[in-house]
Design an enzyme around this catalytic site. Structure first.
Site, PDB file in Angstrom:
ATOM      1  N   TYR A 265       0.826  -1.200   0.000  1.00 35.99           N
ATOM      2  CA  TYR A 265       0.000   0.000   0.000  1.00 35.99           C
ATOM      3  C   TYR A 265       0.860   1.248   0.000  1.00 35.99           C
ATOM      4  CZ  TYR A 265      -3.871  -3.079   0.317  1.00 35.99           C
ATOM      5  OH  TYR A 265      -4.777  -4.040   0.001  1.00 35.99           O
TER       6      TYR A 265
ATOM      7  N   HIS B  57      -6.328  -4.253   6.316  1.00 37.39           N
ATOM      8  CA  HIS B  57      -5.565  -5.183   5.477  1.00 37.39           C
ATOM      9  C   HIS B  57      -4.573  -6.026   6.278  1.00 37.39           C
ATOM     10  CE1 HIS B  57      -7.195  -3.804   1.741  1.00 37.39           C
ATOM     11  NE2 HIS B  57      -6.884  -2.548   1.999  1.00 37.39           N
TER      12      HIS B  57
END
Lengths: 713, 713
Positions: free
Chosen positions: A233, A392
């Protein structure tokens, strides 16, 4: 020339410098050739601006490609001065302007609001940033009426959508938020509406704290620069971050953005780069693909920016060599020139680093050890003893991965998702991401009582974190890191100490792992390793099952086929072949029973969503327990030329001498070598703390965090 | 200068030509640099001439390396004129001469007699051939006493062993036999004993028929040049064949070896090269590794020899580009120069070819179709309708493999063997080679009643063969091959017709497969495909099993886990992702029940000897049956950049219109396209035979072998 009709990221002189690279064999020259070929191939297709589509579907991909090539055509027009590129960018932008307001909003399907082109505005932000950059390169070439059409019917409606209709989203501090502010700010400059730049930098309130780029970069990263969701990310956020930083350096120089908040941009870029394996792949921490690498566009931009703005670092040249391209920008040109001038290009070999987590850097850390063998091969060891990683996050505190000889050996499964593969649930996260990929058992860690850490409760997991014990990352012959995780399983304390040891007796740095558990009650402990390749040999008998059942019912165990098991009374050896290299794992526990179980994923997978991967685990039962193991990298196999060397390795025994609250003592023996490893288990240890343990009438003593005593037989 | 003290394979002028390549960027220049670096690295190790050892063990590898570097040091001494190389070769040879007669013979463990260095004399032949070549390069540099020592204590004892002690083996017509005669003949020249050359060429009897090189090359290959054990063994035999041919051209020019027996050397070399996939890998026909390629040393020599002796062929330049080296010899220099002069290097694209089998070319054939897509990607389709392949044969008559976009898609498992991996049964063939690798079910074919072809009786299998039906290998838009195998399952006739069709409506050539079975009794037919990758979608419901059992008890089925099954009433679609490409298989049978079963290898594998690979099969029951299917190559996936295009493909139905002894008619439909495929089932068909079949009041008629009618919707 009107000053608002300038390229946002290039001056006239810089364009001339880039033009000199045409036809050169430098990385910049190659980058231009490559991008030009891609653009030409795309221009050969019919122009198409479609309506809505599924994520990963044709329409989605087409809008993505279109913004990419608007941007590219703009820059290549300036560099090559070939008007066909300007015409092409103009044609695309004009077509979008013709159609944009006729498109309805998509139906909202997730937390991200829908756009007119995409199912979520994140993608529309990306569209605007790139289209604006491309537009700025041709705006002076466009007619007044073309400019008005594009600005009035495309850019302004987009800007209004982002800052008014979805104003609640614009100031959200989130990695997606960087895209929003970068897009709005850059478009504002491109069309000469500086108010949008101000909003983007300081937020809608203008205070620089509740929203906007300054707030984002101040709050998203820990003091070490680490981004809590992990590199996958982080590399996505670094792209608009690097681009917008460079824009601000040019259009708001007083901000001195590259020195803002103790060089937070330098810090976070370096933190991202320092996570990468020597081959450029990012370890798949949390939800992530196995294949994300520094060749990602965002990292290409970031490496070029970092080199230009923060100075020479040879590791950046090694990274550029892996990337085989640079940012098509003066920053990339600087890197390309240095790369060309370097005579001894070597793979990046970043120093070992502990990256702290949390706003104040006190919520654990991610540890990265790197050591080079005599043949220059770089081994890398990664341990997670930080935070959970929010939505996540994987439940793998104290989990490790290990990389040697160009491959990940103790492996991450990565996410259960076929990203952008439309027939696989629209390319979105699959059910198996929760039921398997995030579970503790799917990591190189210890699973207690067949449960997941924090009982798979992400909210609970977000409240706890690992506790750093010590980090010794500077040695060329011994490096180590150690951490505790006492809040992840009820009533169970965990400490893991991992080391890399270089000794002349072994080919590659040896991974040594001491995983200690303490509890007042008895538990079942599964120490597991995810491996890839072919089992070559073991030193114990095992029985393969003639019918397969799952290893358990929940917490990921329901996806594991129980392939085989064996009793390993003392030391268990499991040796396998991965690619061209052999690996031998030797492990034991202080427990009475050491059982080894071999598994494969794929059970309870009704749509073949999982890959079939293998693992082995040592299972034992007890209260206080020390799993002691080593992983030896050895030998060579090449089937194509039918060569095999040293398929057996040198080590043959590992023994737990003892462990208590003071320390752990382990003995490793092999051909001509005996190693005694002593590690402090005291949370308050310093480098001068004296340790003394008496076990079976022998006294083991050392000062500081740990000691390794080598005797050659 | 004594004429016996000449390099066997190089003249003085040729050495001078090679010297000119030092420092050049040509393939020859690169070859010299690479080999010199390898030699230098080896010379840095201590000289060691060990005793006996296991196959794949240290001693075995050391003797192999030693002969390789004696040979290399000899040539590099001549080319570089650096005496250290001569000294090194001399040191090794002298050490062997010191020790050779002190070594006892190994204990015999297989059919090949044991040597003093190796467990089988095959390796000792190889040793002698290379050591003799190396010796010949330095013999003039050696002192008389050194020469005598080497000749008397090493070479002569070896020659006597091969031609006297083991004389029964020397004249055996076998691929190993080429090594024996090449070694003895070359050593004879090197030491000036021409009688050994005579023996090697004409056999011990001197008749040229019962033994010797001429008999070997006359009898080992079919008229097409195909070697019945397949490319894996062929490439091993081609090495001494090419080397010894070049020796004979120089030392027995009257033999005119390159034109011997209608250029059998040209024929067999070309036959080998024509089997290779476009990426240079050899299809793993019979027992073979999956990774054997044209980069094998023997093929490097053969490609260079072929180019020099049989003239320019652009495909050889493409092969040299894959090999990235040439034979360090004037033959290689010729190839290197042509490679350097070629401006448009392209991957090899050999014409489609049918290679007949048997001494008279009437025992079936191996078919190789190749077709290029618009993007120049080459698809290759291989079908076995020849002989069994003797002791290394697989029971896969009418089996196919298919290659597209740089990868094998319908796959060979290859052998069950970890070659030279000593802990895996000494690197020898594993039990699973018989119980799984050779079985019919482990191929892309139809298995009848869960049995193996010829009931796994190799002797029986050697007596039968496939029968060619037709072969159309010249079209750029349609190619096809068809064959019968009526003797492989009792009472069951089989005919398989496979085609590649290029149409503008599809990205890549389409594989069309009509597999017809006829029987008076009902049977269970399993039409199976071995694939690799991830299942993306099907068009039918399937149930994955929550516990796994084997699919059967014998003939390879005992190694297959039954993962899942589903009923596919009409057309079954199975779509998967392999690497960067999607593949969609659409299949049906004329049977009432079409069941699809998904399997994975690994059952009954008590030592983890098998790789875990996947397959799917269509199972149906009946008497006469036609399996009709297509395999579409489509789309693109790249996880690293998160791109996916066209994951679904264009075809959605396939239907058997009818089939009988005259012909088969099949209809394929998809987006905007309808194909009617009509194939002759008459063994006596010619290209003008008229066919007419009436099915459901429609008459289908065509002339010749087959017809494909395309209607665009």
């Amino acid at each position: 020339m009107n000053t608002t009709r300038q390229p946002v990221l290039l001056t006239r002189d810089e364009v001339i410098d880039l033009q000199k690279e045409l036809g050169s064999s430098s990385l910049m020259g190659q980058t231009i050739v490559k991008l030009q070929a891609e653009l030409e191939a795309y221009m050969a297709l019919p122009v198409d601006v479609p309506g809505h589509g599924e994520a990963g579907g044709y329409e989605h991909n087409k809008h993505k490609d279109n913004y990419h090539y608007i941007n590219l055509a703009g820059r290549l027009f300036l560099i090559t001065e070939d008007e066909k590129y300007a015409k092409y960018a103009a044609q695309l932008l004009t077509t979008y302007a013709d159609l944009y307001l006729q498109f309805d909003y998509h139906i909202q399907r997730n937390t991200n609001p829908p756009g007119r082109l995409f199912h979520q505005i994140l993608n529309e932000h990306m569209w605007l940033m790139y289209a604006s950059l491309g537009y700025s390169c041709i705006s002076n070439w466009l007619s007044e009426s073309e400019r008005c059409h594009i600005v009035d019917n495309l850019f302004k409606p987009m800007l209004e959508m982002f800052t008014e209709k979805y104003d609640f989203d614009f100031d959200r501090i989130h990695n997606h938020g960087i895209w929003a502010v970068a897009a709005v700010g850059i478009c504002g400059i491109a069309i000469g509406e500086r108010k949008y730049l101000e909003m983007s930098v300081f937020g809608l309130n203008g205070d620089g704290e509740t929203g906007g780029f300054l707030a984002q970069i101040s709050q998203l990263f820990s003091p070490s620069g680490y981004y809590m969701e992990g590199p996958y990310y982080h590399r996505f956020a670094i792209r608009p971050l690097a681009v917008f930083a460079e824009v601000l350096e040019r259009h708001m120089p007083d901000l001195n953005i590259y020195n803002y908040k103790d060089q937070v941009i330098k810090q976070t870029t370096q933190a991202l780069l320092a996570t990468a394996y020597p081959n450029g792949l990012f370890p798949a921490l949390n939800d992530a693909s196995q294949t994300m690498a520094i060749t990602d566009m965002g990292v290409v931009v970031a490496v070029s920016m970092y080199f230009k703005r923060y100075g020479f670092d040879k590791n950046l040249l090694g990274m550029a060599e892996i990337q085989q391209q640079v940012w098509l920008h003066p920053c990339g040109l600087a890197l390309s020139k240095a790369h060309e001038a370097e005579e001894n290009l070597e793979p990046p070999f970043w120093p070992s680093v502990e990256l702290n987590e949390g706003p104040n850097g006190d919520r654990g850390a991610q540890g990265f050890l790197r050591m080079q063998g005599d043949d220059k091969d770089i081994s890398q060891l990664v341990m997670n003893y930080g935070q959970h990683g929010m939505g996540h996050g994987h439940f793998d505190t104290l989990g490790i991965t290990f990389f040697s000889r160009g491959q990940e050996v103790l492996r991450e499964y990565a996410f259960a998702r076929w990203v952008n593969v439309e027939p696989k649930f629209g390319g979105r996260y699959l059910d198996e991401n929760k039921s398997y990929a995030r579970q503790t058992i799917n990591h190189n860690a210890v699973t207690v009582d067949e449960m997941c850490q924090n009982s798979f409760d992400a909210k609970r997991a977000d409240t706890v974190h690992g506790k750093p014990h010590f980090f010794l990352g500077e040695g060329t012959e011994l490096q180590a890191m150690s951490a505790f995780a006492d809040d992840h399983y009820p009533g169970t304390g965990m400490q893991r100490t991992v080391m890399m040891l270089k000794t002349d007796l072994l080919e590659n740095p040896l991974l040594i792992d001491l995983y200690r558990l303490t509890s007042e009650k008895a538990h079942q402990y599964d120490y597991s390793h995810q491996y890839k390749g072919q089992i070559i040999r073991t030193n114990f008998e095992y029985q393969t099952n003639t019918e397969l059942h799952t290893l358990g019912d929940d917490y990921g165990y329901q996806h594991l086929w129980n392939l085989a098991r064996g009793e390993a009374k003392d030391t268990a050896l499991v040796s396998w072949l991965q690619g061209n290299s052999y690996y031998s794992w030797l492990g034991t526990s202080a427990g009475a029973d050491n059982e080894v179980i071999f598994t494969q994923t794929g059970a309870n997978d009704p749509q073949f969503n999982l890959r079939h991967e293998t693992s082995f685990m040592m299972r034992t039962t007890g209260k206080d327990m020390l799993f002691a193991s080593v992983l030896e990298t050895h030998g060579y196999f090449n089937e194509a030329v039918e060569a095999s060397v040293d398929a057996r390795g040198k080590l043959h025994n590992i023994e737990v001498i003892g462990h208590n609250e003071i320390g752990s003592v382990v003995r490793i023996t092999g051909d001509n070598v005996c190693l005694t490893v002593m590690v402090s288990n005291q949370p308050s240890v310093t480098e001068t703390t004296e340790h003394q343990i008496e076990i079976n009438n022998t006294t083991y003593s050392w000062n500081g965090f740990l000691a390794v005593k080598q005797e050659t037989k």
